[in-house]
Design an enzyme around this catalytic site. Structure first.
Site, PDB file in Angstrom:
ATOM      1  N   ARG A   1     -14.579 -11.398  -4.874  1.00 33.46           N
ATOM      2  CA  ARG A   1     -13.169 -11.814  -4.941  1.00 33.46           C
ATOM      3  C   ARG A   1     -12.596 -11.663  -6.361  1.00 33.46           C
ATOM      4  O   ARG A   1     -11.707 -12.429  -6.743  1.00 33.46           O
ATOM      5  CB  ARG A   1     -13.001 -13.260  -4.468  1.00 33.46           C
ATOM      6  CG  ARG A   1     -13.224 -13.458  -2.979  1.00 33.46           C
ATOM      7  CD  ARG A   1     -11.972 -13.100  -2.203  1.00 33.46           C
ATOM      8  NE  ARG A   1     -12.155 -13.267  -0.772  1.00 33.46           N
ATOM      9  CZ  ARG A   1     -11.632 -14.283  -0.077  1.00 33.46           C
ATOM     10  NH1 ARG A   1     -10.911 -15.197  -0.661  1.00 33.46           N
ATOM     11  NH2 ARG A   1     -11.828 -14.353   1.219  1.00 33.46           N
TER      12      ARG A   1
ATOM     13  N   ARG B   1      -6.331 -14.197  -6.754  1.00 31.66           N
ATOM     14  CA  ARG B   1      -5.229 -15.024  -7.260  1.00 31.66           C
ATOM     15  C   ARG B   1      -5.450 -15.685  -8.616  1.00 31.66           C
ATOM     16  O   ARG B   1      -4.504 -16.161  -9.212  1.00 31.66           O
ATOM     17  CB  ARG B   1      -4.887 -16.086  -6.216  1.00 31.66           C
ATOM     18  CG  ARG B   1      -4.108 -15.510  -5.053  1.00 31.66           C
ATOM     19  CD  ARG B   1      -4.094 -16.456  -3.879  1.00 31.66           C
ATOM     20  NE  ARG B   1      -5.444 -16.643  -3.379  1.00 31.66           N
ATOM     21  CZ  ARG B   1      -5.757 -17.401  -2.341  1.00 31.66           C
ATOM     22  NH1 ARG B   1      -4.833 -18.069  -1.724  1.00 31.66           N
ATOM     23  NH2 ARG B   1      -7.004 -17.491  -1.931  1.00 31.66           N
TER      24      ARG B   1
ATOM     25  N   ARG C   1       1.138  -8.956  -6.172  1.00 31.83           N
ATOM     26  CA  ARG C   1       1.157  -9.471  -4.801  1.00 31.83           C
ATOM     27  C   ARG C   1       2.573  -9.937  -4.421  1.00 31.83           C
ATOM     28  O   ARG C   1       2.997  -9.784  -3.264  1.00 31.83           O
ATOM     29  CB  ARG C   1       0.137 -10.607  -4.717  1.00 31.83           C
ATOM     30  CG  ARG C   1       0.050 -11.374  -3.442  1.00 31.83           C
ATOM     31  CD  ARG C   1      -0.543 -10.582  -2.314  1.00 31.83           C
ATOM     32  NE  ARG C   1      -0.437 -11.392  -1.113  1.00 31.83           N
ATOM     33  CZ  ARG C   1       0.674 -11.526  -0.406  1.00 31.83           C
ATOM     34  NH1 ARG C   1       1.776 -10.875  -0.736  1.00 31.83           N
ATOM     35  NH2 ARG C   1       0.701 -12.302   0.664  1.00 31.83           N
TER      36      ARG C   1
ATOM     37  N   ASP D   1      -9.399  -6.420   3.111  1.00 33.55           N
ATOM     38  CA  ASP D   1      -9.925  -7.647   3.700  1.00 33.55           C
ATOM     39  C   ASP D   1     -10.854  -7.273   4.846  1.00 33.55           C
ATOM     40  O   ASP D   1     -10.666  -6.225   5.479  1.00 33.55           O
ATOM     41  CB  ASP D   1      -8.792  -8.543   4.224  1.00 33.55           C
ATOM     42  CG  ASP D   1      -9.296  -9.962   4.423  1.00 33.55           C
ATOM     43  OD1 ASP D   1      -9.271 -10.740   3.453  1.00 33.55           O
ATOM     44  OD2 ASP D   1      -9.753 -10.277   5.536  1.00 33.55           O
TER      45      ASP D   1
ATOM     46  N   TYR E   1     -14.364 -14.977  13.720  1.00 30.79           N
ATOM     47  CA  TYR E   1     -12.908 -15.063  13.489  1.00 30.79           C
ATOM     48  C   TYR E   1     -12.134 -14.677  14.743  1.00 30.79           C
ATOM     49  O   TYR E   1     -11.132 -15.296  15.100  1.00 30.79           O
ATOM     50  CB  TYR E   1     -12.480 -14.157  12.332  1.00 30.79           C
ATOM     51  CG  TYR E   1     -12.613 -14.809  10.980  1.00 30.79           C
ATOM     52  CD1 TYR E   1     -11.733 -15.813  10.584  1.00 30.79           C
ATOM     53  CD2 TYR E   1     -13.622 -14.443  10.103  1.00 30.79           C
ATOM     54  CE1 TYR E   1     -11.851 -16.425   9.351  1.00 30.79           C
ATOM     55  CE2 TYR E   1     -13.747 -15.038   8.856  1.00 30.79           C
ATOM     56  CZ  TYR E   1     -12.857 -16.038   8.493  1.00 30.79           C
ATOM     57  OH  TYR E   1     -12.982 -16.641   7.272  1.00 30.79           O
TER      58      TYR E   1
HETATM   59  O1  CP3 Z   1     -11.847  -8.748  -4.985  1.00 32.04           O
HETATM   60  C1  CP3 Z   1     -12.394  -8.606  -3.881  1.00 32.04           C
HETATM   61  O2  CP3 Z   1     -13.464  -9.178  -3.592  1.00 32.04           O
HETATM   62  C2  CP3 Z   1     -11.802  -7.616  -2.891  1.00 32.04           C
HETATM   63  C3  CP3 Z   1     -10.906  -8.147  -1.929  1.00 32.04           C
HETATM   64  C4  CP3 Z   1     -11.358  -9.065  -0.809  1.00 32.04           C
HETATM   65  C5  CP3 Z   1     -10.446  -9.953  -0.166  1.00 32.04           C
HETATM   66  N1  CP3 Z   1     -11.089 -10.515   0.903  1.00 32.04           N
HETATM   67  C6  CP3 Z   1      -9.055 -10.164  -0.591  1.00 32.04           C
HETATM   68  C7  CP3 Z   1      -8.327 -11.365  -0.127  1.00 32.04           C
HETATM   69  C8  CP3 Z   1     -12.588  -9.179  -0.131  1.00 32.04           C
HETATM   70  C9  CP3 Z   1     -13.917  -8.503  -0.415  1.00 32.04           C
HETATM   71  C10 CP3 Z   1     -12.392 -10.084   0.949  1.00 32.04           C
HETATM   72  C11 CP3 Z   1     -13.436 -10.396   1.952  1.00 32.04           C
HETATM   73  C12 CP3 Z   1     -13.229 -11.502   2.892  1.00 32.04           C
HETATM   74  N2  CP3 Z   1     -12.084 -11.851   3.550  1.00 32.04           N
HETATM   75  C13 CP3 Z   1     -14.259 -12.350   3.354  1.00 32.04           C
HETATM   76  C14 CP3 Z   1     -15.720 -12.236   2.975  1.00 32.04           C
HETATM   77  C15 CP3 Z   1     -16.014 -12.814   1.643  1.00 32.04           C
HETATM   78  C16 CP3 Z   1     -16.074 -14.321   1.601  1.00 32.04           C
HETATM   79  O3  CP3 Z   1     -15.300 -14.882   0.805  1.00 32.04           O
HETATM   80  O4  CP3 Z   1     -16.880 -14.925   2.309  1.00 32.04           O
HETATM   81  C17 CP3 Z   1     -13.688 -13.251   4.272  1.00 32.04           C
HETATM   82  C18 CP3 Z   1     -14.419 -14.360   5.002  1.00 32.04           C
HETATM   83  C19 CP3 Z   1     -12.304 -12.918   4.385  1.00 32.04           C
HETATM   84  C20 CP3 Z   1     -11.286 -13.544   5.279  1.00 32.04           C
HETATM   85  C21 CP3 Z   1     -10.153 -14.097   4.517  1.00 32.04           C
HETATM   86  N3  CP3 Z   1      -9.183 -13.341   3.879  1.00 32.04           N
HETATM   87  C22 CP3 Z   1      -9.816 -15.454   4.324  1.00 32.04           C
HETATM   88  C23 CP3 Z   1     -10.611 -16.625   4.865  1.00 32.04           C
HETATM   89  C24 CP3 Z   1      -8.637 -15.488   3.558  1.00 32.04           C
HETATM   90  C25 CP3 Z   1      -7.815 -16.682   3.179  1.00 32.04           C
HETATM   91  C26 CP3 Z   1      -8.520 -17.589   2.266  1.00 32.04           C
HETATM   92  C27 CP3 Z   1      -7.817 -17.671   0.942  1.00 32.04           C
HETATM   93  O5  CP3 Z   1      -8.538 -17.619  -0.069  1.00 32.04           O
HETATM   94  O6  CP3 Z   1      -6.586 -17.766   0.944  1.00 32.04           O
HETATM   95  C28 CP3 Z   1      -8.280 -14.157   3.243  1.00 32.04           C
HETATM   96  C29 CP3 Z   1      -7.119 -13.714   2.439  1.00 32.04           C
HETATM   97  C30 CP3 Z   1      -7.447 -12.947   1.196  1.00 32.04           C
HETATM   98  N4  CP3 Z   1      -8.274 -11.860   1.144  1.00 32.04           N
HETATM   99  C31 CP3 Z   1      -6.899 -13.170  -0.101  1.00 32.04           C
HETATM  100  C32 CP3 Z   1      -7.445 -12.168  -0.930  1.00 32.04           C
HETATM  101  C33 CP3 Z   1      -7.147 -11.940  -2.384  1.00 32.04           C
HETATM  102  C34 CP3 Z   1      -5.881 -14.243  -0.469  1.00 32.04           C
HETATM  103  C35 CP3 Z   1      -4.532 -13.960   0.080  1.00 32.04           C
HETATM  104  C36 CP3 Z   1      -3.492 -13.504  -0.920  1.00 32.04           C
HETATM  105  O7  CP3 Z   1      -3.809 -13.044  -2.031  1.00 32.04           O
HETATM  106  O8  CP3 Z   1      -2.308 -13.585  -0.586  1.00 32.04           O
END
Ligand code: CP3
Length: 346
Positions: free
Chosen positions: A21, A25, A34, A71, A148
């Protein structure tokens, strides 16, 4: 690329480091970029912006690898499921999957085709990256994606998925089969577009007992790994089964790097699997809130791993409220301490 060398078990000058990640943010420049697109899915579908977000942590922190900005849930989305990301709530599927009829309407082939915006983002990012920096492609593991799709949103209990697992295992296997077939093609397309390594995220691995995990989750991950290795033997594969402290040492398969969650004792994992797999991890992400906590945690992990067969990372993703300064300290401290450690041993 030092990151790829380390994935393949070669000796390196220092321990390469990146963060799960890392494009997210906690970075002000990510929040600014974003903010130029209203919803998260449109942002993911914008290849130029996704590529830009991918490169931000390289410019800001000088990490050794970039991970493509996307994602795990874009695959079920493009298979035909109605997905939205709600502020403060995370991902929500409007119609959770509960029967074969709905599964039959989803198309893996169509998803692999529609995900061209991810391949395009990889091409742009790879063309802009310095030759010594690796680009990581990724996907969600079938079990995590299925939970999911079945729950409809993040879950603490995985009630619906587990009910299906024990009372209608055929349906769950049909879902996992369809996802696995699509994922095999999806990750190969990412490699064709320029990904130098692939990471498979199994974020909800910890929800299952060992026998169920092996049958419904790990066996499909093994199949994806074997497929990548058959098509691209030189591309490193990283698997990250989060939360399975108790049985991580029982895992096997044709992959290069095992991601270790922060709940695991990395010394025990090294003792049982360190000769077979390079280990990645596993600083507790909350340590990033304090500089001393970062240094103590890094020293402990480097002390165990000794600068060999190891990639430094967090034991899960970085959280939005960590300061950029502390994230940078983690990267710089790992690099300088591991350099000293490796030099001292020569
Ligand atoms: O930098 C990186 O790692 C690359 C980008 C990345 C994102 N999601 C961007 C993202 C990666 C590799 C993921 C993987 C992901 N997404 C996982 C597996 C990794 C883990 O954390 O276990 C999972 C379970 C998801 C599903 C997901 N996507 C959730 C649960 C959420 C919301 C949670 C939150 O933190 O808000 C997301 C949204 C998401 N994916 C964001 C980002 C940067 C936040 C939303 C935003 O920026 O508006």
């Amino acid at each position: 690329m030092i990151f790829i060398d380390a994935c393949l078990g070669k000796e390196t000058e220092y321990t390469p480091v990146w963060m799960m990640r890392q494009a997210g943010r906690y970075l002000p420049q990510y929040r600014a970029l974003r903010a130029t697109t209203s919803d998260f899915i449109s942002f993911c579908r914008d290849s130029a912006k996704a590529a830009q977000a991918t490169l931000q942590p390289i410019d800001e922190l000088d990490v050794d690898a970039a991970i493509i900005f996307s994602d795990i849930l874009v695959l079920p989305l493009e298979m035909g499921m109605d997905l939205s990301f709600k502020a403060g709530e995370g991902p929500v599927f409007a119609k959770p999957l509960s029967e074969l009829k709905a599964l039959d309407k989803l198309s893996g082939d169509r998803a692999v085709e529609k995900l061209s915006y991810v391949y395009e983002a990889l091409k742009i990012a790879r063309a802009s990256l310095a030759p010594n920096k690796a680009l990581i492609g990724f996907c969600g593991a079938p079990w995590t994606l299925a939970t999911y799709m079945i729950e409809g949103r993040g879950s603490k209990t995985y009630e619906k998925s587990k009910k299906m697992l024990y009372s209608n295992p055929q349906l769950l296997h049909s879902i996992l089969r369809k996802l696995t077939n699509a994922l095999k093609d999806y990750v190969c397309e990412q490699i064709k577009a320029g990904a130098n390594a692939i990471q498979i995220f199994d974020s909800w691995a910890g929800a299952l007992e060992f026998s169920a995990y092996y049958e419904f989750a790990w066996s499909y991950i093994k199949e994806i790994c074997a497929h990548i290795k058959k098509e691209y033997p030189n591309v490193p594969v990283i698997v990250f089964p989060k939360g399975i402290g108790g049985f991580i040492t029982k895992l096997d398969g044709d992959f290069d790097v095992l991601g270790v969650g922060w709940e695991c004792d990395i010394a025990s994992v090294k003792n049982s699997l360190g000769a077979k797999y390079v280990l990645q991890g596993n600083l507790e992400p909350a340590r990033l809130f304090d500089k001393m906590a970062i240094e103590d945690g890094v020293d402990e992990i480097l002390g165990v791993m000794g600068g060999k067969r190891h990639i430094m990372n967090l034991g899960h993703g970085i959280t939005p409220d960590v300061s950029v300064e502390h994230a940078r300290h983690f990267i710089n401290y790992t690099r300088s301490r591991s350099k000293e450690l490796i030099k001292g041993k020569k």
